[in-house]
Design an enzyme around this catalytic site. Structure first.
Site, PDB file in Angstrom:
ATOM      1  N   HIS A   1      25.480 -24.123  39.172  1.00 17.27           N
ATOM      2  CA  HIS A   1      24.974 -23.172  38.182  1.00 17.27           C
ATOM      3  C   HIS A   1      25.372 -23.544  36.749  1.00 17.27           C
ATOM      4  CE1 HIS A   1      23.934 -20.920  41.747  1.00 17.27           C
ATOM      5  NE2 HIS A   1      23.062 -20.282  40.979  1.00 17.27           N
TER       6      HIS A   1
ATOM      7  N   CYS B   1      10.229 -33.710  33.036  1.00 23.02           N
ATOM      8  CA  CYS B   1      11.693 -33.563  33.127  1.00 23.02           C
ATOM      9  C   CYS B   1      12.395 -33.608  31.775  1.00 23.02           C
ATOM     10  CB  CYS B   1      12.276 -34.610  34.070  1.00 23.02           C
ATOM     11  SG  CYS B   1      11.798 -34.319  35.792  1.00 23.02           S
TER      12      CYS B   1
ATOM     13  N   GLU C   1      17.737 -34.573  45.188  1.00 14.04           N
ATOM     14  CA  GLU C   1      17.287 -33.712  44.092  1.00 14.04           C
ATOM     15  C   GLU C   1      16.167 -32.774  44.542  1.00 14.04           C
ATOM     16  OE1 GLU C   1      16.977 -35.374  39.917  1.00 14.04           O
ATOM     17  OE2 GLU C   1      14.868 -35.128  40.407  1.00 14.04           O
TER      18      GLU C   1
ATOM     19  N   HIS D   1      19.197 -29.306  34.228  1.00  5.62           N
ATOM     20  CA  HIS D   1      19.375 -30.440  33.317  1.00  5.62           C
ATOM     21  C   HIS D   1      18.087 -30.658  32.537  1.00  5.62           C
ATOM     22  CE1 HIS D   1      17.712 -33.911  36.093  1.00  5.62           C
ATOM     23  NE2 HIS D   1      17.058 -32.790  36.270  1.00  5.62           N
TER      24      HIS D   1
ATOM     25  N   HIS E   1      17.479 -27.951  39.889  1.00  2.80           N
ATOM     26  CA  HIS E   1      17.278 -28.455  41.242  1.00  2.80           C
ATOM     27  C   HIS E   1      18.289 -27.816  42.188  1.00  2.80           C
ATOM     28  CE1 HIS E   1      14.597 -31.689  39.953  1.00  2.80           C
ATOM     29  NE2 HIS E   1      15.449 -31.944  38.973  1.00  2.80           N
TER      30      HIS E   1
ATOM     31  N   HIS F   1      15.206 -27.748  33.290  1.00  9.35           N
ATOM     32  CA  HIS F   1      14.763 -27.310  34.619  1.00  9.35           C
ATOM     33  C   HIS F   1      15.934 -27.480  35.581  1.00  9.35           C
ATOM     34  CE1 HIS F   1      14.297 -31.661  34.701  1.00  9.35           C
ATOM     35  NE2 HIS F   1      14.299 -31.601  36.020  1.00  9.35           N
TER      36      HIS F   1
END
Length: 149
Positions: A75, A25, A136, A16, A31, A29
């Site tokens: 994904h 952020c 996260e 995201h 998680h 990137h």
């Protein structure tokens, strides 16, 4: 009969970016998310029912969460469709990337609200969503509780 809470854990990988954010952020990137889903209900008391003694079969809960959350978000890269990130999303989609456009800033807090609504719609009438915990990172998570909402 007593109310019992049961929890099933899920994991998925999602990317995201937070449009307009003032830190790292803002960049695309990902998680390794862990989602804990807790429901509450009374165990089935009919001893002729194949699910006698269960609140809900873990397999049934797994099916709901996989279809609504894991299979959709795993994904994928999530962008707020109400921002200029939609241009990046379209470009990625042209290159056959799995992109989700949502109506919210894709923070853990907003994702867990979205997940709660999706899961609640699919639960049997005698089962209530009690809480969600969306982790996260190893030390950061958002929680949703029915009692708070």
């Amino acid at each position: 009969m007593s109310n019992i809470r049961i929890t099933k854990q899920f994991s998925f990988e999602t990317g995201h970016a937070l449009y307009g954010y003032d830190g790292k952020c803002k960049n695309v990137h990902g998680h390794s998310y862990r989602l804990d889903v807790t429901v509450i209900g009374q165990p089935i008391s009919d001893n002729t029912n194949v699910k006698f003694g269960m609140v809900i079969d873990f397999t049934d809960l797994k099916k709901i969460v996989k279809e609504e959350i894991v299979d959709v978000f795993d994904h994928a890269t999530v962008f707020n469709k109400n921002t200029p990130h939609v241009e990046l999303a379209r470009e990625l989609q042209k290159r056959d990337h799995n992109v989700l456009l949502v109506d919210y800033q894709p923070t853990s807090e907003m994702m867990v609200i979205d997940f709660a609504e999706k899961i609640k719609r699919r639960l049997p009438n005698n089962i209530t969503l009690h809480s969600l915990k969306l982790q996260e990172t190893a030390s950061s998570y958002a929680q949703w509780f029915a009692s708070d909402n």
